[in-house]
Design a protein around this motif. Structure first.
Motif, PDB file in Angstrom:
ATOM      1  N   ILE A  81       0.868  -1.184   0.000  1.00  0.00           N
ATOM      2  CA  ILE A  81       0.000   0.000   0.000  1.00  0.00           C
ATOM      3  C   ILE A  81       0.906   1.236   0.000  1.00  0.00           C
ATOM      4  CG2 ILE A  81      -1.817   1.244   1.265  1.00  0.00           C
ATOM      5  CD1 ILE A  81      -2.273  -1.562   2.716  1.00  0.00           C
ATOM      6  N   TYR A  84     -12.809   3.301   1.370  1.00  0.00           N
ATOM      7  CA  TYR A  84     -11.536   3.777   0.841  1.00  0.00           C
ATOM      8  C   TYR A  84     -10.804   2.600   0.195  1.00  0.00           C
ATOM      9  CZ  TYR A  84      -7.376   6.477   0.141  1.00  0.00           C
ATOM     10  OH  TYR A  84      -6.336   7.126  -0.455  1.00  0.00           O
ATOM     11  N   SER A 122      -9.664  -3.226  -6.814  1.00  0.00           N
ATOM     12  CA  SER A 122     -10.401  -3.701  -5.660  1.00  0.00           C
ATOM     13  C   SER A 122     -11.767  -4.246  -6.093  1.00  0.00           C
ATOM     14  CB  SER A 122     -10.585  -2.573  -4.650  1.00  0.00           C
ATOM     15  OG  SER A 122     -11.588  -2.926  -3.757  1.00  0.00           O
ATOM     16  N   GLY A 179     -14.656  -2.332  -0.045  1.00  0.00           N
ATOM     17  CA  GLY A 179     -14.031  -1.144   0.557  1.00  0.00           C
ATOM     18  C   GLY A 179     -14.483  -0.944   1.997  1.00  0.00           C
ATOM     19  N   LEU A 180     -15.228  -1.916   2.518  1.00  0.00           N
ATOM     20  CA  LEU A 180     -15.722  -1.780   3.902  1.00  0.00           C
ATOM     21  C   LEU A 180     -15.023  -2.747   4.856  1.00  0.00           C
ATOM     22  CD1 LEU A 180     -19.540  -1.428   3.230  1.00  0.00           C
ATOM     23  CD2 LEU A 180     -17.975   0.346   4.007  1.00  0.00           C
ATOM     24  N   LEU A 187     -11.894  -3.366   5.940  1.00  0.00           N
ATOM     25  CA  LEU A 187     -10.978  -2.885   6.985  1.00  0.00           C
ATOM     26  C   LEU A 187     -11.695  -2.012   8.027  1.00  0.00           C
ATOM     27  CD1 LEU A 187      -7.605  -2.180   5.142  1.00  0.00           C
ATOM     28  CD2 LEU A 187      -8.198  -4.084   6.635  1.00  0.00           C
ATOM     29  N   SER A 188     -12.725  -1.252   7.549  1.00  0.00           N
ATOM     30  CA  SER A 188     -13.518  -0.460   8.521  1.00  0.00           C
ATOM     31  C   SER A 188     -14.159  -1.385   9.533  1.00  0.00           C
ATOM     32  CB  SER A 188     -14.682   0.248   7.855  1.00  0.00           C
ATOM     33  OG  SER A 188     -14.294   1.214   7.045  1.00  0.00           O
TER      34      SER A 188
HETATM   35  P1  ADP Z   1     -11.752  -4.136  -0.026  1.00  0.00           P
HETATM   36  O1  ADP Z   1     -13.060  -4.791   0.185  1.00  0.00           O
HETATM   37  O2  ADP Z   1     -11.700  -3.244  -1.168  1.00  0.00           O
HETATM   38  O3  ADP Z   1     -10.612  -5.049   0.121  1.00  0.00           O
HETATM   39  P2  ADP Z   1     -10.887  -3.194   2.529  1.00  0.00           P
HETATM   40  O4  ADP Z   1     -11.532  -2.245   3.463  1.00  0.00           O
HETATM   41  O5  ADP Z   1     -10.711  -4.571   3.005  1.00  0.00           O
HETATM   42  O6  ADP Z   1     -11.699  -3.135   1.175  1.00  0.00           O
HETATM   43  O7  ADP Z   1      -9.537  -2.611   2.141  1.00  0.00           O
HETATM   44  C1  ADP Z   1      -9.410  -1.256   1.789  1.00  0.00           C
HETATM   45  C2  ADP Z   1      -8.276  -1.092   0.785  1.00  0.00           C
HETATM   46  O8  ADP Z   1      -7.016  -1.347   1.374  1.00  0.00           O
HETATM   47  C3  ADP Z   1      -8.343  -2.076  -0.303  1.00  0.00           C
HETATM   48  O9  ADP Z   1      -9.131  -1.587  -1.356  1.00  0.00           O
HETATM   49  C4  ADP Z   1      -6.907  -2.185  -0.713  1.00  0.00           C
HETATM   50  O10 ADP Z   1      -6.594  -1.187  -1.667  1.00  0.00           O
HETATM   51  C5  ADP Z   1      -6.131  -1.966   0.511  1.00  0.00           C
HETATM   52  N1  ADP Z   1      -5.689  -3.223   1.103  1.00  0.00           N
HETATM   53  C6  ADP Z   1      -6.279  -3.896   2.094  1.00  0.00           C
HETATM   54  N2  ADP Z   1      -5.552  -5.001   2.451  1.00  0.00           N
HETATM   55  C7  ADP Z   1      -4.459  -4.976   1.645  1.00  0.00           C
HETATM   56  C8  ADP Z   1      -3.318  -5.838   1.502  1.00  0.00           C
HETATM   57  N3  ADP Z   1      -3.156  -6.918   2.271  1.00  0.00           N
HETATM   58  N4  ADP Z   1      -2.391  -5.539   0.559  1.00  0.00           N
HETATM   59  C9  ADP Z   1      -2.550  -4.441  -0.201  1.00  0.00           C
HETATM   60  N5  ADP Z   1      -3.593  -3.591  -0.109  1.00  0.00           N
HETATM   61  C10 ADP Z   1      -4.529  -3.839   0.790  1.00  0.00           C
END
Ligand code: ADP
Length: 599
Positions: free
Chosen positions: A535, A548, A555, A562-563, A565-566
């Motif tokens: 990232i 985000y 993605s 995009g939800l 990690l939230s």
């Molecule tokens: P998504 O459902 O898009 O994966 P997340 O909320 O899980 O949404 O993640 C948000 C963003 O963080 C992702 O769109 C991605 O760009 C980045 N991301 C998450 N995990 C990783 C990872 N392990 N390696 C690289 N980028 C990541």
């Protein structure tokens, strides 16, 4: 006070001195009179005896000189006094000490005059002849015949004077001792009187200097004791009142200091009167330096100085939102309220409210709505578009129809997941789902989660490995913990190219230190690392925000909403844990969760 004591002492000494002196004079005089009276009585008695024993002859002075002189000299030997015989017309007929023929007429002598009037006369005179005080006592020879003749005895008062001097000396010594004792006593009395007054004065001065613990220890029921009691009562009252004032003051100060709004008071002349800690922090100034100074000296942003000036001039409630850039960027809501004391304008009260967070939240909320609409719109548009094409005739071509229907299925599935995630997030955020904590053995628990993802990993030829000692427990809600691990694992797999690897490491920690076998631990650190795309640094702070995504197209291609990690961040926080991320583009990312062992 000392001068009062001195004055009192002097007055008492003077009074005592005067009375002692008066007593002395009176005693001296009385003594002398008594003595003279006694002498006179004696002499009268002697003269009576003389007269009784001698013959009183008549004749011309010339015939009598011889006889009386002889008699006088004889009697002097017996009486030890000067004896004088005088005839009715004042001619001295005989005298024991002088020649009567040379002596002048004695009719005018005070004692002779008095004797002729009342029978006996007395006079004290200085005799130049012998240079001594003499007591003269004269007596009529025959009280019935005033002009018959007079006998006079005179006695030197030397002894009387001497004994009076002696008496005077004794008296003076006595009086002196009395005086010294009186001085001593009056000094003590004055001190006894003034000492409590001095103490009261000292205590009053201490009270004046704000020392309200000072008390008078004067006892007794006299006026001074009462004064002491009154002063103590006054000090009690003042102390209670001051304590109350201090208490109120500190209450007010602590209220002001613990307020989350900044408060600043400026009097009508523009001087800063008061400022709380929050205002200091918001404006980056110190109240110690500024209280009592003019507000212009605070060297603040123009808009702030302007609103204060307006407030002081217009004397009405003003409100404005100003962005401050120092000491840090924030949006402050300024409320300027005029203060009126007894209907007179006293200045203004400035209340500063940090609305940055509120505004940010408002912005986030509206952004969220916009985002949700946008996110929902994309799959719906796709579904609608492909359905339309199918309806428009594409349905007749089985191959196209099949691929279109597949797209419609995928998009509605995505829509379903999206809506599911949104609902999930809102449930978690509003804490509508209580967590059910139970001890979880992490090694086997994470292993099971990995198994659930094994098909996905195998498809991309990604090796998922777990490094965890068996027997490490943490209290957690199993479903939620699984959600956390699965989400991070899924991201790891989905953002790692084929043939990469994802590693999960579980380590117990105590404080900030890893612990080795058998040691006590209070936290668990779970890190999920991948060898993925990584990232970019600029995106790191934002990836936990809703919707985000670093690369939207990619993605979405991977089916992300995009939800994820939230939701993970919220769930970790519900476990009172924390999540951090480290990443290098092209090398990989590591997400680290720290969870407390006990909830
Ligand atoms: P998504 O459902 O898009 O994966 P997340 O909320 O899980 O949404 O993640 C948000 C963003 O963080 C992702 O769109 C991605 O760009 C980045 N991301 C998450 N995990 C990783 C990872 N392990 N390696 C690289 N980028 C990541």
């Amino acid at each position: 006070m000392n001068s009062f004591r001195t004055r009192l002492t002097i007055i008492m000494i003077t009074l005592i001195g005067l009375s002692v002196l008066a007593a002395g004079l009176f005693m001296g005089k009385t003594f002398k009179n008594n003595h003279l009276d006694a002498l006179q009585d004696n002499m009268v008695r002697e003269m009576r005896i003389i007269l009784d024993q001698m013959e009183w002859r008549d004749g011309t002075p010339e015939e009598l000189y011889g006889y009386y002189t002889q008699e006088a000299q004889r009697l002097k030997k017996i009486t030890d006094s000067r004896v004088t015989f005088i005839n009715g017309s004042g001619v001295v007929l005989g005298d024991s000490d002088h020649d009567p023929e040379t002596m002048d007429n004695h009719l005018q002598r005070a004692e002779v005059q008095e004797a002729e009037k009342s029978g006996v006369g007395r006079s004290i005179r200085r005799s130049d002849t012998i240079d001594q005080n003499l007591l003269y006592v004269a007596m009529l020879v025959d009280p019935k015949q005033p002009d018959a003749g007079i006998i006079r005895l005179s006695l030197s008062l030397k002894e009387v004077d001497e004994s009076i001097t002696r008496i005077w000396t004794t008296l003076l010594v006595g009086l002196l001792i009395l005086f010294v004792v009186a001085v001593f006593i009056s000094f003590r009395v004055a001190r006894g009187l003034t000492r409590p007054l001095e103490q009261i004065t000292r205590v009053s001065k201490r009270i004046k200097n704000l020392d309200y613990r000072a008390r008078v220890s004067v006892k007794g029921h006299d006026e001074i004791g009462e004064l002491g009691l009154a002063i103590n009562a006054m000090a009690d009252g003042l102390q209670v009142q001051m304590e109350r004032i201090h208490q109120n003051e500190s209450q007010l100060a602590s209220v002001l200091d613990n307020m989350i709004d900044g408060v600043m008071m400026i009097d009508r002349d523009g001087s800063i009167v008061l400022m709380n800690r929050c205002a200091e922090e918001m404006l980056g100034i110190s109240s110690k330096e500024l209280v009592g100074r003019h507000y212009l000296e605070a060297k603040q942003q123009y808009e702030l100085l302007q609103i204060i000036q307006d407030g002081l001039e217009r004397k009405e409630h003003l409100r404005e939102e100003i962005t401050f850039y120092f000491p840090e960027e924030r949006l402050l809501d300024l409320n300027l309220v005029p203060i009126f004391q007894d209907e007179e304008f006293g200045g203004v009260l400035l209340v500063l409210q940090d609305v940055s967070a509120i505004r940010r939240l408002e912005r986030m909320r509206s952004e969220f709505v916009a985002n949700v609409s946008h996110e929902l719109k994309t799959p719906i548009t796709a579904v609608k578009g492909f359905a339309e094409t199918l309806l428009g005739g594409a349905v007749d071509d089985p191959e196209t129809a099949r691929s279109f229907l597949q797209i419609i299925f995928d998009e509605s599935d995505r829509l379903n997941r999206l809506i599911g995630d949104i609902l999930e997030l809102s449930k978690i955020e509003s804490r509508r789902i209580p967590l059910q904590f139970s001890p979880v053995e992490l090694s086997s628990f994470i292993d099971k989660s990995i198994k659930l993802m094994s098909a996905e990993a195998a498809r991309k030829h990604i090796v998922v490995s777990l490094k965890a000692e068996p027997g490490i427990y943490a209290e957690a809600d199993e479903d939620r913990l699984r959600q956390i691990i699965m989400n991070l694992l899924a991201n790891g797999i989905s953002y790692t190219p084929e043939g990469g690897h994802v590693t999960i490491v579980v380590r117990p920690v105590a404080g900030t230190r890893y612990v080795s076998d058998g040691e006590d631990y209070d936290h668990i650190r779970i890190s999920i690392s991948d060898s993925g795309i990584g990232i970019p640094k600029k995106d790191l702070p934002r990836i936990f925000e809703r919707f985000y995504r670093v690369d939207k197209a990619r993605s979405r291609g991977s089916g992300g909403t995009g939800l994820g990690l939230s939701i993970v961040k919220h769930l970790v926080e519900l476990h009172k844990g924390s999540i951090t991320v480290e990443s290098t583009v092209g090398v990989g990312s590591t997400f680290t969760i720290v969870l407390p062992v006990l909830q």
